[in-house]
Enzyme design. Structure first.
Site, mmCIF file in Angstrom:
data_model
loop_
_atom_site.group_PDB
_atom_site.id
_atom_site.type_symbol
_atom_site.label_atom_id
_atom_site.label_comp_id
_atom_site.label_asym_id
_atom_site.label_seq_id
_atom_site.Cartn_x
_atom_site.Cartn_y
_atom_site.Cartn_z
ATOM 1 C CG ASN A 5 -7.690 10.103 0.094
ATOM 2 O OD1 ASN A 5 -8.559 10.557 0.305
ATOM 3 N ND2 ASN A 5 -7.176 9.979 -1.234
ATOM 4 C CE LYS A 52 -8.725 7.480 -2.990
ATOM 5 N NZ LYS A 52 -8.452 6.818 -4.226
ATOM 6 C CG HIS A 88 -5.472 11.988 -4.782
ATOM 7 N ND1 HIS A 88 -6.244 11.320 -5.684
ATOM 8 C CD2 HIS A 88 -4.964 11.011 -3.868
ATOM 9 C CE1 HIS A 88 -6.191 10.005 -5.541
ATOM 10 N NE2 HIS A 88 -5.866 10.038 -4.183
ATOM 11 C CD GLU A 97 -8.954 9.339 -6.690
ATOM 12 O OE1 GLU A 97 -9.336 9.726 -5.708
ATOM 13 O OE2 GLU A 97 -8.721 8.125 -6.813
ATOM 14 C CD GLU A 110 -1.809 8.328 -3.718
ATOM 15 O OE1 GLU A 110 -2.020 7.458 -2.639
ATOM 16 O OE2 GLU A 110 -2.390 9.217 -4.112
ATOM 17 N N GLY A 115 -6.628 2.121 -6.330
ATOM 18 C CA GLY A 115 -8.145 1.549 -6.512
ATOM 19 C C GLY A 115 -7.939 0.119 -7.531
ATOM 20 C CB SER A 139 -3.513 -1.346 -4.541
ATOM 21 O OG SER A 139 -4.406 -0.805 -5.601
HETATM 22 P P1 PGA Z 1 -6.004 3.181 -2.837
HETATM 23 O O1 PGA Z 1 -5.927 4.498 -2.939
HETATM 24 O O2 PGA Z 1 -5.334 2.540 -1.534
HETATM 25 O O3 PGA Z 1 -7.449 2.605 -2.724
HETATM 26 O O4 PGA Z 1 -5.445 2.496 -3.836
HETATM 27 C C1 PGA Z 1 -4.750 5.403 -2.473
HETATM 28 C C2 PGA Z 1 -5.121 6.785 -2.685
HETATM 29 O O5 PGA Z 1 -5.578 7.142 -3.926
HETATM 30 O O6 PGA Z 1 -4.605 7.541 -2.052
#
Ligand code: PGA
Length: 248
Positions: free
Chosen positions: A10, A12, A93, A95, A163, A169, A208
């Site tokens: 992803n 983003k 997601h 976000e 998630e 992140g 992560s």
């Molecule tokens: P990350 O993000 O691997 O940077 O923690 C995962 C995601 O938001 O899908």
């Protein structure tokens, strides 16, 4: 029998035309690891170029609107994503849920629209740190799953991504025992919601994941893959995750 592993990057809001070469490198690594399904979800602006340049590689989107067309400034429909070259999209997601106020009902409507357009979907669910600390993680996540779950669900087009919001992140990952508990709870909920065929719905872990922890996470029962943010942005970081997925 364990499901075939499914690793998706992803991106983003990251990636300009200059980064198309990174997608090509990742696609080349994926082609050498035929035992695992791999894809990248770049920003919308790169979907067509990425799909045209890598016709055997699965390019996806990160969101779509639930309507087919109309007065929705700034949005795109599932059919538009398909025409652009995406074969699936991430939905719900955290976000999107946090920054754009997306509800479970919105995510469900988006999933139905995506399926109707002939695309696959990865529906994301996950608890906040406060919810985990309050002992509500499993209830929150299974509740999100039930509320976001499309009536037409089928393993052919639907994937779930667990998630934990606090792991995205941050470099933090849950205890392996907590991952196992949550993926087991999601598997049981899928059984309730779908009945027959639910075991084949793949459940990704996201938050992560990197080359150092992927093997351990991907070996957990009911972890059928990964949804990877930061560590998917180039082949050097993403390649080891693809390798780990094939080895498990
Ligand atoms: P990350 O993000 O691997 O940077 O923690 C995962 C995601 O938001 O899908």
């Amino acid at each position: 029998m364990a499901n075939r592993k499914y690793i998706v990057g992803n991106w983003k809001m990251n990636g300009m035309q200059a980064q198309l070469s990174d997608i090509a490198h990742i696609a080349a690594i994926a082609a050498k690891h035929g035992g695992v399904d791999v894809g990248i979800c770049p920003p919308i602006t790169l979907i067509t170029a990425a799909a045209n340049a890598n016709p055997d590689f699965a390019i996806g989107a990160q969101d779509c609107h639930f309507n087919e067309k109309g007065a929705h400034t700034g949005n795109v429909s599932a059919a538009m994503l398909k025409e652009a070259g995406a074969t699936y999209t991430i939905l719900g997601h955290s976000e999107r849920r946090a920054d754009h106020g997306e509800s479970d009902a919105d995510v469900k409507a988006k999933a139905e629209a995506v399926h109707a357009a002939g695309l696959g979907a990865i529906i994301c669910v996950g608890e906040t740190e406060e919810e985990r600390d309050a002992g509500q993680a499993v209830a929150v996540v299974t509740g999100q799953l039930a509320g976001s779950f499309p009536d037409s669900a089928n393993a052919d087009w639907l994937t779930i991504a667990y998630e934990p919001v606090w792991a995205i992140g941050t470099g933090r990952v849950p205890e392996i025992s907590d991952v196992e508990e949550m993926h087991g709870a999601i598997r049981a909920k899928l059984g309730e919601l779908m009945g027959e065929g639910s075991d084949a719905v793949r459940i990704q872990y996201g938050g992560s994941m990197n080359g150092g922890n992927a093997a351990e996470l991907l070996a957990v029962p009911n972890v059928d893959g990964g949804l990877v943010g930061g560590a998917s942005l180039n082949a050097e970081k993403f390649g080891p995750i693809i390798e780990a997925a094939e080895a498990t």
